[in-house]
Design a protein around this motif. Sequence first.
Motif, PDB file in Angstrom:
ATOM      1  N   ALA A  39       0.811  -1.213   0.000  1.00 30.29           N
ATOM      2  CA  ALA A  39       0.000   0.000   0.000  1.00 30.29           C
ATOM      3  C   ALA A  39       0.848   1.267   0.000  1.00 30.29           C
ATOM      4  N   VAL A  40       2.146   1.165   0.286  1.00 26.45           N
ATOM      5  CA  VAL A  40       2.996   2.348   0.393  1.00 26.45           C
ATOM      6  C   VAL A  40       3.279   2.910  -0.994  1.00 26.45           C
ATOM      7  N   GLN A  41       3.353   4.251  -1.066  1.00 24.07           N
ATOM      8  CA  GLN A  41       3.640   4.943  -2.312  1.00 24.07           C
ATOM      9  C   GLN A  41       4.752   5.963  -2.084  1.00 24.07           C
ATOM     10  N   LEU A  42       5.479   6.275  -3.145  1.00 25.12           N
ATOM     11  CA  LEU A  42       6.531   7.286  -3.056  1.00 25.12           C
ATOM     12  C   LEU A  42       5.937   8.621  -2.647  1.00 25.12           C
ATOM     13  N   GLY A  43       6.635   9.320  -1.755  1.00 32.13           N
ATOM     14  CA  GLY A  43       6.189  10.631  -1.307  1.00 32.13           C
ATOM     15  C   GLY A  43       5.163  10.611  -0.203  1.00 32.13           C
ATOM     16  N   SER A  44       4.707   9.424   0.181  1.00 26.42           N
ATOM     17  CA  SER A  44       3.708   9.343   1.250  1.00 26.42           C
ATOM     18  C   SER A  44       4.319   9.735   2.584  1.00 26.42           C
ATOM     19  N   GLN A  45       3.555  10.451   3.379  1.00 23.89           N
ATOM     20  CA  GLN A  45       3.961  10.785   4.740  1.00 23.89           C
ATOM     21  C   GLN A  45       3.408   9.710   5.656  1.00 23.89           C
ATOM     22  N   VAL A  46       4.270   8.900   6.225  1.00 28.12           N
ATOM     23  CA  VAL A  46       3.833   7.760   7.028  1.00 28.12           C
ATOM     24  C   VAL A  46       4.104   8.029   8.507  1.00 28.12           C
ATOM     25  N   GLN A  47       3.330   7.369   9.343  1.00 27.09           N
ATOM     26  CA  GLN A  47       3.446   7.452  10.791  1.00 27.09           C
ATOM     27  C   GLN A  47       3.691   6.061  11.351  1.00 27.09           C
TER      28      GLN A  47
END
Length: 399
Positions: free
Chosen positions: A232-240
Motif C-alpha cells: 500500500a505504500v507509495q513514493l512521497g507518502s507521509q507515514v506514521q
Amino acid sequence: MQTSEKITASAMGNEPVKKGKRKTSFLILFIALVVIGAAWFFYYEVYAKYSEETNDAYVNGDLVVISPQISGTVSKVVVDQGDYVKKGQVLVSLDSNDTQIALQAAEAKLANSVREVRSLYATAGNAKASLEATKVEYNQAISDYERRQKLAKSGAISQENLNHYQDLVETTKSQYLASQQALKMAISLVDNTVLETHPAIKSAVANLRQTYLNNLRADIVAPISGYVAKRAVQLGSQVQPGTQMMVIVPLHQVWVDANFKESQMRDMRIGQLVTLTSDLYGEDVEYKGEIESLGIGTGSAFSLLPAQNASGNWIKIVQRLPVKIRLYKDNQAQYPLRIGLSMLAKVDIKDTSGPLLSKSVQLEARFDTDVYQNTLQEVNHLVTQILHENVGINNINPE
C-alpha cells in the motif's frame, strides 16, 4: 380352433422359461448386492472406519505486517507485490535528513555533557580544597584570639585589639561554614558516581542511542523471508508509526485449518497423519501432514456475538471445531500453496494413542528474528568513542 389351442399350449410352454429367467435375474441381483455389501463392509472395516475427511479446510499462514517505527516521507520503495524478499533486506527507505541532523545534535550533546560533568568533578575538588583552606584559617584565628586573650589580661594589648581578633574568628568561622555547604552542594552533584555512570551522561547516552536507532529505522527491513502482498505504500507518502505499508507472507511456513464436525472428532488425536489435496492442483498432487492441535472451542463460541441458546425456539446445529494441520515439506517447493486455498483433508484416526490437548510447556520462542540485534552494539562503539575523545581516559564501558 386348432390355432387357438396351439397358442395356448405355446404360452404354457414358455411360462416355465420366463420363471427360470426371472429367478436367475433375482439371483444375479442378490449376488451383486451381496458383493457390493461385502465390498462396502470391507472398505468400512479397513479404511473408512479409521478415516475422517472434510472439504471445509483452508490454507493459512503468518501475515507479517510491515510498518515504520518512525514518521517520515517515503523516498524509496524497493519491492512490489509478489516479489520474494530475504530476511534483513531493505524494503522501503524514508527521507533521513532529519534523523541525521538529530543524530549529530545528540553526539554534540553527549560530548558537551561529558565536559560539563568533568567540570562538576573539578568543582567538587576545588570545594574540598577551599574547605581545607578555610578550616586552617579558622583554626589559626582561634589560636590567635586565645593567645591575645592572655595578653589582654596582663595589659599587654588593648581591648580594641582583642575585639579585632574576636571579629576575625567570627569571619573565618562563617567562611568555614560556607565552604562546608559549598562542598556538600558540589558533592551532591557527583556523589556515588563515576563519569560514565553520572545521570547527565546516562541521559545523553540514552538520547544518542534513541536518535541513532531512529536514523537506522529510516531504512525499513524485512524481519523474515517471504513474498510481498498487499503493498500500500507509495513514493512521497507521509507515514506514521503503525501505518501498514505491506505484508510479507512466509509461504514455507503455511499450515491448514480444517473444520471438522464435532461427531467426527471423537477419535482424533494430536500427531495423527493427514493426507491433503488442493483444488488448485487436483487429486494428483497430495500433501502430507499431521495434526498439531485440536480446537479449544467452536467458532461461534469465540465470535463477537456468541449464540444464546436459552430460548424457546432452540434448534440444535452440529458445531465444527478447527483442527490445525502442520504440513510436511515434501511437495511445497514444487507445488507451493497460497493463503486461503481450499483443501480436502483426510485424517487417519486408527492410532488413538496421541493426546487430545498439548501437555508440553513451550519455553522457547516459536518465531524470532535477529535483524535488529546488532544495532545497539554499533551505537555503543560510537558512545565509547565520544567519551574517549572528550575525557581522555581508557576502559570506559557505557551502560
